[in-house]
Design a protein around this motif. Structure first.
Motif, PDB file in Angstrom:
ATOM      1  N   GLU A 187     -19.240  61.235  -5.691  1.00 26.62           N
ATOM      2  CA  GLU A 187     -19.138  62.201  -3.995  1.00 26.62           C
ATOM      3  C   GLU A 187     -18.411  61.187  -3.314  1.00 26.62           C
ATOM      4  N   ALA A 188     -18.487  59.934  -3.324  1.00 28.81           N
ATOM      5  CA  ALA A 188     -18.203  59.455  -2.375  1.00 28.81           C
ATOM      6  C   ALA A 188     -16.224  59.229  -2.137  1.00 28.81           C
ATOM      7  N   ARG A 189     -15.949  59.168  -3.658  1.00 25.16           N
ATOM      8  CA  ARG A 189     -13.984  59.505  -3.431  1.00 25.16           C
ATOM      9  C   ARG A 189     -14.137  61.251  -3.609  1.00 25.16           C
ATOM     10  N   LEU A 190     -14.551  61.858  -3.714  1.00 24.20           N
ATOM     11  CA  LEU A 190     -14.662  63.652  -3.293  1.00 24.20           C
ATOM     12  C   LEU A 190     -14.306  63.844  -2.160  1.00 24.20           C
ATOM     13  N   LYS A 191     -15.476  62.230  -0.765  1.00 25.44           N
ATOM     14  CA  LYS A 191     -15.654  62.853   0.832  1.00 25.44           C
ATOM     15  C   LYS A 191     -14.134  62.306   0.293  1.00 25.44           C
ATOM     16  N   THR A 192     -13.518  60.357   0.343  1.00 26.00           N
ATOM     17  CA  THR A 192     -12.287  60.058   0.478  1.00 26.00           C
ATOM     18  C   THR A 192     -10.661  61.413   0.389  1.00 26.00           C
ATOM     19  N   LEU A 193     -10.781  62.334  -0.549  1.00 25.21           N
ATOM     20  CA  LEU A 193      -9.522  62.477  -1.276  1.00 25.21           C
ATOM     21  C   LEU A 193      -9.742  64.063   0.079  1.00 25.21           C
ATOM     22  N   ARG A 194     -10.720  64.478   0.111  1.00 24.98           N
ATOM     23  CA  ARG A 194     -10.467  65.723   1.547  1.00 24.98           C
ATOM     24  C   ARG A 194     -10.344  65.408   2.654  1.00 24.98           C
ATOM     25  N   ASP A 195     -10.644  63.926   3.126  1.00 28.60           N
ATOM     26  CA  ASP A 195     -10.102  63.456   4.095  1.00 28.60           C
ATOM     27  C   ASP A 195      -8.671  63.311   4.224  1.00 28.60           C
ATOM     28  N   GLU A 196      -8.102  62.616   3.377  1.00 27.91           N
ATOM     29  CA  GLU A 196      -6.920  62.184   2.993  1.00 27.91           C
ATOM     30  C   GLU A 196      -6.217  63.306   3.023  1.00 27.91           C
ATOM     31  N   ALA A 197      -6.638  64.125   2.590  1.00 26.18           N
ATOM     32  CA  ALA A 197      -5.933  65.913   1.817  1.00 26.18           C
ATOM     33  C   ALA A 197      -5.429  66.469   3.810  1.00 26.18           C
ATOM     34  N   ALA A 198      -7.353  66.158   3.973  1.00 23.69           N
ATOM     35  CA  ALA A 198      -7.035  66.480   5.437  1.00 23.69           C
ATOM     36  C   ALA A 198      -5.580  66.144   6.851  1.00 23.69           C
ATOM     37  N   ARG A 199      -6.167  64.909   6.917  1.00 30.96           N
ATOM     38  CA  ARG A 199      -4.541  63.986   6.727  1.00 30.96           C
ATOM     39  C   ARG A 199      -3.395  64.272   7.174  1.00 30.96           C
ATOM     40  N   ARG A 200      -3.233  64.792   5.477  1.00 31.91           N
ATOM     41  CA  ARG A 200      -1.778  64.726   5.131  1.00 31.91           C
ATOM     42  C   ARG A 200      -1.816  66.520   5.873  1.00 31.91           C
ATOM     43  N   THR A 201      -2.377  67.298   5.760  1.00 33.04           N
ATOM     44  CA  THR A 201      -2.135  68.741   6.348  1.00 33.04           C
ATOM     45  C   THR A 201      -1.669  68.345   7.306  1.00 33.04           C
ATOM     46  N   GLU A 202      -2.551  67.710   8.477  1.00 32.00           N
ATOM     47  CA  GLU A 202      -2.506  67.605   9.785  1.00 32.00           C
ATOM     48  C   GLU A 202      -1.334  67.590   9.778  1.00 32.00           C
ATOM     49  N   LYS A 203      -0.911  66.250   9.385  1.00 40.22           N
ATOM     50  CA  LYS A 203       0.902  65.694   9.594  1.00 40.22           C
ATOM     51  C   LYS A 203       1.991  66.750   9.271  1.00 40.22           C
ATOM     52  N   LEU A 204       1.401  67.652   7.791  1.00 42.77           N
ATOM     53  CA  LEU A 204       2.417  67.905   7.260  1.00 42.77           C
ATOM     54  C   LEU A 204       2.616  69.483   8.536  1.00 42.77           C
ATOM     55  N   ASN A 205       1.723  69.609   8.830  1.00 43.32           N
ATOM     56  CA  ASN A 205       1.053  70.919  10.487  1.00 43.32           C
ATOM     57  C   ASN A 205       2.197  70.203  11.431  1.00 43.32           C
ATOM     58  N   THR A 206       2.285  69.003  11.751  1.00 46.70           N
ATOM     59  CA  THR A 206       2.854  68.213  12.620  1.00 46.70           C
ATOM     60  C   THR A 206       4.514  68.551  12.488  1.00 46.70           C
ATOM     61  N   ALA A 207       4.638  68.383  10.865  1.00 45.65           N
ATOM     62  CA  ALA A 207       6.348  68.102  10.568  1.00 45.65           C
ATOM     63  C   ALA A 207       7.072  69.386  10.692  1.00 45.65           C
ATOM     64  N   ARG A 208       6.146  70.499   9.919  1.00 47.58           N
ATOM     65  CA  ARG A 208       6.502  71.646   9.808  1.00 47.58           C
ATOM     66  C   ARG A 208       6.968  73.049  11.769  1.00 47.58           C
ATOM     67  N   ASP A 209       5.908  72.051  12.183  1.00 45.44           N
ATOM     68  CA  ASP A 209       6.534  72.345  14.175  1.00 45.44           C
ATOM     69  C   ASP A 209       7.900  71.406  14.450  1.00 45.44           C
ATOM     70  N   ALA A 210       8.130  71.069  13.761  1.00 44.34           N
ATOM     71  CA  ALA A 210       9.390  70.343  14.144  1.00 44.34           C
ATOM     72  C   ALA A 210      10.276  70.814  13.461  1.00 44.34           C
ATOM     73  N   LEU A 211      10.031  70.988  12.677  1.00 41.95           N
ATOM     74  CA  LEU A 211      11.405  71.765  11.609  1.00 41.95           C
ATOM     75  C   LEU A 211      11.427  73.282  12.292  1.00 41.95           C
ATOM     76  N   GLY A 212      10.667  73.449  12.418  1.00 42.01           N
ATOM     77  CA  GLY A 212      10.934  75.312  12.981  1.00 42.01           C
ATOM     78  C   GLY A 212      11.536  75.186  14.430  1.00 42.01           C
ATOM     79  N   SER A 213      10.780  73.966  15.188  1.00 43.45           N
ATOM     80  CA  SER A 213      12.060  73.614  17.045  1.00 43.45           C
ATOM     81  C   SER A 213      13.862  72.661  16.660  1.00 43.45           C
ATOM     82  N   MET A 214      13.564  72.350  15.353  1.00 44.93           N
ATOM     83  CA  MET A 214      15.022  72.456  14.856  1.00 44.93           C
ATOM     84  C   MET A 214      15.944  73.856  14.480  1.00 44.93           C
ATOM     85  N   ALA A 215      14.698  74.796  13.688  1.00 44.12           N
ATOM     86  CA  ALA A 215      16.032  76.053  13.275  1.00 44.12           C
ATOM     87  C   ALA A 215      15.933  76.631  14.758  1.00 44.12           C
TER      88      ALA A 215
END
Length: 354
Positions: free
Chosen positions: A78-106
């Protein structure tokens, strides 16, 4: 000439009734009495009842150990699952930021990319400024390519995290189902034991020589003081941690036994030893079969206060040795945490926590 007798007709119901009665008596004779339906169970002596209760408690304790081991793994999953989900959420937020920046460049590239660079150079009033701008656009293109690569990497990482999370979730679900099975076994054994015990009087249920409660706690020796134990070497707690663990165990005399409990007010057997050493700053595994490997094995003749003592061939019970041939342990639901001789159960081994 011999006369032939006509066979006598038997009552159609007589044989049926006798057969049914025989079956019923046989069923009553073999009834366990645990479900409340058997009425012909042989009368047992108090000693026989207590022996059966002890057997049920040992089986319940073995199931409790399995429950504790599975729960430890389920908690980790359960602890590992929570860690994985937290890391996935953090990376998803980072992905969304990168996508926004890429969209602005395009979008900027689309707005400014309608004219051929040679035409833009011809039309500009400041060729030098245009060349500087072209160099900037080239750098932007390089950054854009890096951004695209970063987005792809984030997507791969997120998918890996989600895959790992799915595996952990499946593991957790399986272990939770296993916990339910062990819990059902434990409660069944304990309920059966309680029904047997209810047939005994308070005097018959009492076990002589129990050193529990405040009286025993007040008479507790200092674990740092040398103690002579029958068949054991004279000695004292090998270090301050062992002494602190023994002191904690004395403080908990009289606490109730509750399966799966690790304190501070109730314990099962391995829960008590784990809590005692936790209070001394030492982390022990949760189960008896893991605790026996949590230190250095010592022989019965080498026992010192603070050593863990184990019982039965399956290593299903543990106590903490306090010297003088005595241990403090959490026996079962019918008896609280108490002092007892280590000879009251089949000795299986001992470990000095290091």
């Amino acid at each position: 000439m011999a006369a032939h007798r006509k066979p006598r007709q038997r009552s159609a119901g007589g044989t049926t009734v006798r057969t049914a009665a025989t079956v019923a008596l046989a069923g009553a004779a073999t009834a366990t009495g645990f479900d409340g339906t058997g009425h012909a169970e042989p009368v047992r002596t108090p000693a026989q009842v207590k022996a059966e209760v002890d057997r049920l408690y040992r089986e319940a304790e073995a199931a409790t150990d399995k429950y504790n081991g599975v729960k430890e793994k389920a908690d980790a999953a359960e602890a590992r699952l929570k860690t994985l989900r937290d890391e996935a959420a953090r990376r998803t937020e980072k992905l969304n930021t990168a996508r926004d920046a890429l969209g602005s460049m395009a979008a900027a590239q689309y707005r400014d990319g309608g004219l051929d660079p040679a035409v833009q150079l011809a039309l500009t009033d400041d060729p030098e400024r245009y060349l500087e701008g072209a160099e900037f656009v080239e750098r932007v293109g390089t950054r854009q390519a890096a951004s695209v690569a970063d987005v792809r990497e984030q997507l791969r990482a997120i998918e890996q995290l989600r895959g790992a999370a799915r595996v952990e979730l499946a593991s957790l679900t399986s272990r939770q189902a296993e916990l339910k099975r062990h819990k059902k076994t434990i409660t069944g054994k304990l309920d059966a034991a309680e029904r047997l015990l209810s047939r005994l009087s308070a005097e018959e249920r009492a076990e002589p020589g129990e050193g529990t409660g405040e009286r025993a706690a007040r008479s507790a020796p200092d674990p740092r003081t040398p103690l002579a134990a029958p068949g054991a070497a004279t000695g004292q707690a090998p270090d301050s941690r062992a002494a602190d663990a023994v002191a904690y165990a004395y403080q908990k005399l009289g606490s109730p036994y509750v399966w799966g409990a690790t304190g501070p007010n109730a314990f099962d057997c391995s829960g008590l030893t784990q809590a005692a050493y936790r209070a001394a700053g030492v982390s022990l595994p949760r189960t008896t079969y893991a605790q026996i490997d949590a230190g250095r094995r010592v022989s019965r003749s080498e026992l010192l206060p603070g050593d863990l003592v184990f019982f039965y061939s399956g290593i299903t019970h543990v106590g903490i040795y306090v010297g003088n041939g005595q241990m403090i342990h959490a026996p079962n639901p019918s008896a609280p945490v108490r002092l007892a001789p280590i000879t009251e159960m089949p000795f299986a081994g001992a470990t000095r926590v290091v």
